[in-house]
Design a protein around this motif. Structure first.
Motif, mmCIF file in Angstrom:
data_model
loop_
_atom_site.group_PDB
_atom_site.id
_atom_site.type_symbol
_atom_site.label_atom_id
_atom_site.label_comp_id
_atom_site.label_asym_id
_atom_site.label_seq_id
_atom_site.Cartn_x
_atom_site.Cartn_y
_atom_site.Cartn_z
ATOM 1 N N CYS A 513 0.831 -1.208 0.000
ATOM 2 C CA CYS A 513 0.000 0.000 0.000
ATOM 3 C C CYS A 513 0.862 1.254 0.000
ATOM 4 O O CYS A 513 0.534 2.242 -0.664
ATOM 5 N N ARG A 514 1.958 1.214 0.742
ATOM 6 C CA ARG A 514 2.860 2.377 0.744
ATOM 7 C C ARG A 514 3.490 2.569 -0.636
ATOM 8 O O ARG A 514 3.619 3.701 -1.121
ATOM 9 N N ALA A 517 0.872 3.990 -2.868
ATOM 10 C CA ALA A 517 0.631 5.406 -2.575
ATOM 11 C C ALA A 517 1.670 6.283 -3.274
ATOM 12 O O ALA A 517 1.332 7.329 -3.852
ATOM 13 N N GLN A 518 2.918 5.853 -3.247
ATOM 14 C CA GLN A 518 3.960 6.619 -3.930
ATOM 15 C C GLN A 518 3.710 6.676 -5.433
ATOM 16 O O GLN A 518 3.919 7.706 -6.075
ATOM 17 N N ALA A 529 -3.827 8.015 -3.276
ATOM 18 C CA ALA A 529 -2.593 7.950 -2.495
ATOM 19 C C ALA A 529 -2.899 8.041 -1.003
ATOM 20 O O ALA A 529 -2.362 7.274 -0.196
ATOM 21 N N SER A 531 -5.730 7.301 0.416
ATOM 22 C CA SER A 531 -6.477 6.105 0.796
ATOM 23 C C SER A 531 -5.533 4.953 1.109
ATOM 24 O O SER A 531 -5.717 4.239 2.108
ATOM 25 N N TYR A 532 -4.495 4.780 0.293
ATOM 26 C CA TYR A 532 -3.572 3.677 0.531
ATOM 27 C C TYR A 532 -2.644 3.969 1.701
ATOM 28 O O TYR A 532 -2.221 3.046 2.400
ATOM 29 N N CYS A 533 -2.336 5.236 1.942
ATOM 30 C CA CYS A 533 -1.577 5.574 3.154
ATOM 31 C C CYS A 533 -2.378 5.210 4.397
ATOM 32 O O CYS A 533 -1.846 4.670 5.370
ATOM 33 N N LEU A 542 1.129 9.797 4.814
ATOM 34 C CA LEU A 542 -0.015 10.666 4.543
ATOM 35 C C LEU A 542 0.396 12.132 4.600
ATOM 36 O O LEU A 542 -0.009 12.946 3.760
ATOM 37 N N VAL A 545 2.152 13.066 1.482
ATOM 38 C CA VAL A 545 1.235 13.265 0.358
ATOM 39 C C VAL A 545 0.624 14.655 0.425
ATOM 40 O O VAL A 545 0.522 15.363 -0.593
#
Length: 727
Positions: A513-514, A517-518, A529, A531-533, A542, A545
C-alpha cells in the motif's frame, strides 16, 4: 554445452566468428543475474571492468543492454493450461488443509482417497484436452510441440493407474489397466496395417500378416485377431483353418477382471481358460511337420507364438516383443496380462527390473525414463526425470505424492525444504519468469511452508505496478489470447491486498500500500494515495502526500489546479478524523490543505467575505503551519485592500497583525526559515525573491486597513499607535 544451455539475443552482441575481434578490442561479454527471477542483463563492456573495485562508467559508445530469460514466458495455450491446472492444485491444498485441521489420516480416509484420485484424473484429462486442442488447431507460435502435452498425458495417466487406483482396488491385479493404458497411448498395430491386410483376398501371403496377429494378441485386441483368423478358413493347409477356428473362442473368452465380482472368481475363470489353451497346444503339437509351412511362411511357428502368449510363457512373450521391435513396456504389460494374471501393483517392480536388464529404457527419452521410474516403484527418480521434462509435471506429481506418503514429508536439514516443496518452488520460480502470473506464482509458493512464504512475500512486494499502470504489453492471466491490455493500477493493488489478506501477510500488504501510494502520488492521483496511506496506517506517508499537494500549489499548479487536487481528497478527511490510529499532526496538516483550498475557491467565486473569514480562522484555530504564515499574510493583502466595505473585523485584523509581528520578530531572531520557507519557495517559483518586501506590503496593507477603521470610528489608541509606527 548443449544448444539448450545457451541464451540467444537479437540482434547478436557478437557476430559469428567475431569473438577474436571482441577480445582484441579489450572488451568481453558481461551477464548479471536478476535477484527477482530467472532473467539476466547481458552487455559488452571493457575487460577493465572486471578488476576489483573498478566501477563501470557508461559512455555514449556503449552497446545496449539485453534482458534475457532462461525460462520462456508462457504463451496463450500454456497460460490456459497453467491457469486451469492451478485450480486443481488449489483444491488438493484445500483437501490437505481440511484433513490436517480435522485430524484426518488421508491414507486411511476413504473420502479423501477418492477426492485425491478424482483430482489426479483431472490432471490427466486437462493434459489430454490441451494435447487435442493443440493438435487440432493451427496455433502459432507454439510454446512447446503439441506432442509435449501427449507426453504429460501418458505420464500422468500411468501415475494414476499405478499409484492412485480406485479405493479398495489397491491390491487388485493390474494387468487389464496397464494394457488399456498401453493401447490408448502407444497404438500398435496401426490402423493402416489393418486396413491394408483387410483389403487383400489372401492376407496371410503378406509379410505383415503374422506380425500383425502377434502384436494384436499381445495387446488383447481380440476382435482384430479373430477377424483375420477368420480369413484363414480358406487357407490351403489341412490343419490351420481348423486350428484358427479353435483359437477364436479362446481369444473372445479370455477372462477380464472387470467382468467378475471377486478376484477369486476371476482367478478360477483364468485357470479354466488356461486349461483350454493347453488343450489347443496339444492339438497344435499334433500337426505333422510336413504341414507346418505354406509357400510364404512357417505358419506353425507363428501360430505357436500366439498360443505360447496365451499360455503365459514368459520367454515366448519376450521373444515375440523383441522380434516385433517392441520395448520393455510392452513386455511388462503382456507379462501382467498373460504370464502372471494376478500380478499386483506392489509386485510389478520386481518383474520390470528383470525385463529392464535385457531391454533398458532410452536414457535420451525423458518420457521413457519417467515411465520406467514409475513402473519400478521409484517416485524420487520419477520426479527427477519429470522435472527435467517439464517443471509443471515435477511439481504436480510431487504435490500428489506427498499426501500419498510416496515421498518423505520431513524437510531436508540443509535446505529446509521437503521433497514436495522443492519441486513446487522450482515450478513457481519458472512461473515467476512471467510477472503477469504473480497470483498463481504466490499461490504455489505459499503452499511451501516458511521458505515459500518468504519467497512469496518478495514476489508480492515486486508486483510490477508501474508496468501495469503504463499499459505494458504484459498480459493478465485472464487474457489468454495474448492481446496486450492496459492494466488498472488500483485494480492490481486491490488484487495484491486481497492476496495478502488471504494468506495473512499484513506486513506485506501495508508495504504494498505504501508503494502504491507513492505511485499514485507520481500520477497525481492524490485521493487514492491518501487512501492507501490510510490502509497502510502510514501516517507519516499521509503527511508527505499532503505536503506534495501543497507543493503542487507552490511550484506549478496554482490555486485553480490545487483546489481540484484537494477536493479530490476532501471526502477522506472525515474518515481520517474518526480513525483511532490516525496521528493528529498529519490529520491537522490535511485539514489545513482542505481549508486553504476552500479559501482559494471562495476567492475564485468572488465570495471575499467568507474568504477573509477562512483566512482568519486558519490562524485562530492554529490550523495553518507556521511555515505557511508568510503565504497567508501575503494572501490577505488583496482582501485588506478590498473596497468599499471592509472584509475584516477589528478583532480579525488584530489577529493578522499579531501573526505578522511574530513572523517579523522571529525572522530578526534568526528563525526566518521556520516562518518564511514556503513564501520564499512561492516567490522563487514566481520569479521573485524579496520576502521582506512582501512582508512590508502586508504591513502597509494592514496599516492602511487600520487607518480606514479609525476613520469609520473603530479601533483604539493602541492600535493607532502601532499603525503609526508601522507606517
Amino acid at each position: 554445452m548443449h544448444a539448450s544451455d545457451h541464451l540467444s539475443v537479437a540482434p547478436p552482441l557478437v557476430e559469428l566468428g567475431g569473438l577474436s575481434d571482441l577480445s582484441k578490442s579489450g572488451r568481453t561479454i558481461h551477464a548479471t543475474a536478476s535477484p527477482l527471477n530467472e532473467t539476466y542483463a547481458v552487455f559488452a563492456a571493457s575487460l577493465l571492468d572486471n578488476l576489483p573495485g573498478k566501477q563501470r562508467h557508461a559512455s555514449p559508445d556503449d552497446q545496449p543492454i539485453y534482458f534475457v530469460s532462461s525460462e520462456a514466458l508462457p504463451l496463450s495455450e500454456r497460460r490456459l493450461f497453467i491457469g486451469d491446472t492451478s485450480i486443481i492444485f488449489a483444491a488438493l491444498q484445500n483437501l490437505v488443509k481440511t484433513a490436517k485441521d480435522n485430524g484426518l489420516d488421508l491414507l486411511q480416509d476413504e473420502g479423501s482417497q477418492r477426492v485425491i484420485r478424482k483430482l489426479a484424473l483431472d490432471y490427466v484429462n486437462f493434459s489430454k484436452e490441451c494435447w487435442i486442442h493443440i493438435t487440432q488447431t493451427d496455433l502459432k507460435p507454439r510454446q512447446v510441440p503439441g506432442d509435449h502435452y501427449r507426453i504429460l498425458y501418458t505420464c500422468l495417466s500411468l501415475f494414476a493407474i499405478l499409484y492412485v487406483p480406485e479405493y479398495g482396488l489397491e491390491n487388485a491385479p493390474v494387468g487389464d489397466d496397464l494394457v488399456e493404458w498401453l493401447n490408448v497411448h502407444f497404438i500398435e498395430p496401426s490402423t493402416e496395417e489393418g486396413d491394408h491386410l483387410s483389403s487383400l483376398e489372401r492376407p496371410w501371403e503378406d509379410e505383415t500378416f503374422w506380425p500383425y496377429l502377434t502384436r494384436a494378441t499381445l495387446r488383447g485386441l481380440s476382435k482384430a485377431v479373430t477377424f483375420f483368423l477368420g480369413t484363414l478358413s480358406v487357407h490351403p493347409s489341412e490343419n490351420l483353418p481348423r486350428l484358427s477356428q479353435s483359437i477364436i473362442p479362446l481369444l473372445n473368452s479370455q477372462p477380464k477382471l472387470q467382468a467378475y465380482e471377486t478376484e477369486r472368481e476371476f482367478a478360477y475363470a483364468s485357470h479354466r481358460w488356461k486349461e483350454k489353451v493347453k488343450a489347443l497346444r496339444i492339438e497344435l503339437d499334433d500337426v505333422p511337420v510336413s504341414d507346418r509351412h505354406d509357400d510364404f511362411e512357417d505358419w506353425w511357428d507363428r501360430f505357436s507364438d500366439i498360443v505360447g502368449i496365451l499360455e503365459g510363457r514368459g520367454e515366448v512373450v519376450q521373444k515375440a516383443c523383441e522380434e516385433l521391435g517392441a520395448d520393455w513396456k510392452e513386455v511388462c504389460v503382456a507379462w501382467a496380462v498373460f504370464v502372471d494374471t494376478r500380478l499386483r501393483r506392489q509386485d510389478l517392480p520386481d518383474i520390470v527390473a528383470q525385463v529392464l536388464e535385457d531391454m533398458p529404457p532410452d536414457p535420451t527419452n525423458l518420457e521413457d525414463m519417467v515411465h520406467a521410474a514409475l513402473f519400478t516403484g521409484d517416485p524420487l527418480k520419477a520426479l527427477d526425470h519429470a522435472a527435467k521434462l517439464d517443471p509443471w509435471l515435477g511439481a504436480h506429481l510431487a504435490d500428489i505424492m506427498e499426501p500419498l506418503a510416496l515421498v518423505e514429508r520431513d524437510a531436508n536439514e540443509e535446505s529446509g525444504l521437503t521433497i514436495r516443496d522443492f519441486y513446487v518452488l522450482s515450478y513457481a520460480q519458472y512461473l515467476h519468469a512471467d510477472p503477469a502470473l504473480w497470483r498463481i506464482t504466490v499461490a504455489y509458493m505459499f503452499s511451501c511452508g516458511k521458505i515459500g512464504a518468504r519467497t512469496a512475500d518478495e514476489v508480492l512486494l515486486h508486483v510490477p505496478l508501474r508496468l501495469y499502470s503504463s499499459g505494458s504489453s504484459i498480459t493478465s492471466e485472464s487474457n489468454t489470447d495474448g492481446v496486450p491490455e492496459k492494466g488498472d493500477l488500483a485494480g492490481i493493488v486491490k488484487d495484491v491486498n486481497a492476496t495478502c489478506h488471504e494468506y495473512q501477510r499484513e506486513g506485506i500488504r501495508r508495504t504494498v500500500c505504501r508503494i502504491a501510494a507513492q505511485t499514485f502520488v507520481q500520477k497525481k492521483e492524490f485521493g487514492l494515495a491518501l487512501s492507501y496511506c490510510s490502509s497502510a496506517e502510514d501516517w507519516a506517508g499521509l503527511g508527505r502526500v499532503v505536503d506534495r499537494i501543497l507543493q503542487e500549489y507552490i511550484h506549478a499548479a496554482g490555486p485553480e489546479q490545487y483546489t481540484r487536487y484537494v477536493f479530490g481528497i476532501a471526502p477522506s478527511l472525515q474518515a481520517f478524523r474518526t480513525n483511532p490510529g490516525a496521528q493528529g499532526v498529519f490529520i491537522h496538516r490535511l485539514m489545513f490543505a482542505v481549508r486553504y483550498a476552500e479559501f482559494h475557491q471562495r476567492l475564485a467565486n468572488g465570495d471575499f467575505q467568507d474568504a477573509a473569514w477562512d483566512l482568519v480562522t486558519m490562524f485562530q484555530d492554529d490550523i495553518a503551519p507556521k511555515s505557511w504564515w508568510g503565504v497567508l499574510l501575503c494572501d490577505a493583502v488583496q482582501l485588506l485592500q478590498y473596497e468599499p466595505t471592509p472584509l475584516f473585523s477589528y478583532v480579525s485584523a488584530c489577529v493578522l497583525l499579531h501573526r505578522l509581528d511574530e513572523v517579523c520578530t522571529r525572522t530578526m531572531q534568526g528563525s526566518g526559515e521556520d516562518y518564511l520557507r514556503i513564501l520564499e519557495m512561492k516567490l522563487q517559483a514566481g520569479g521573485r525573491h524579496d520576502t521582506q518586501q512582501q512582508l512590508q506590503l502586508a504591513r502597509l496593507a494592514l496599516a492602511k486597513y487600520f487607518a480606514r477603521c479609525t476613520m469609520v470610528g473603530t479601533g483604539g489608541t493602541l492600535i493607532n499607535r502601532r499603525v503609526g509606527s508601522a507606517v
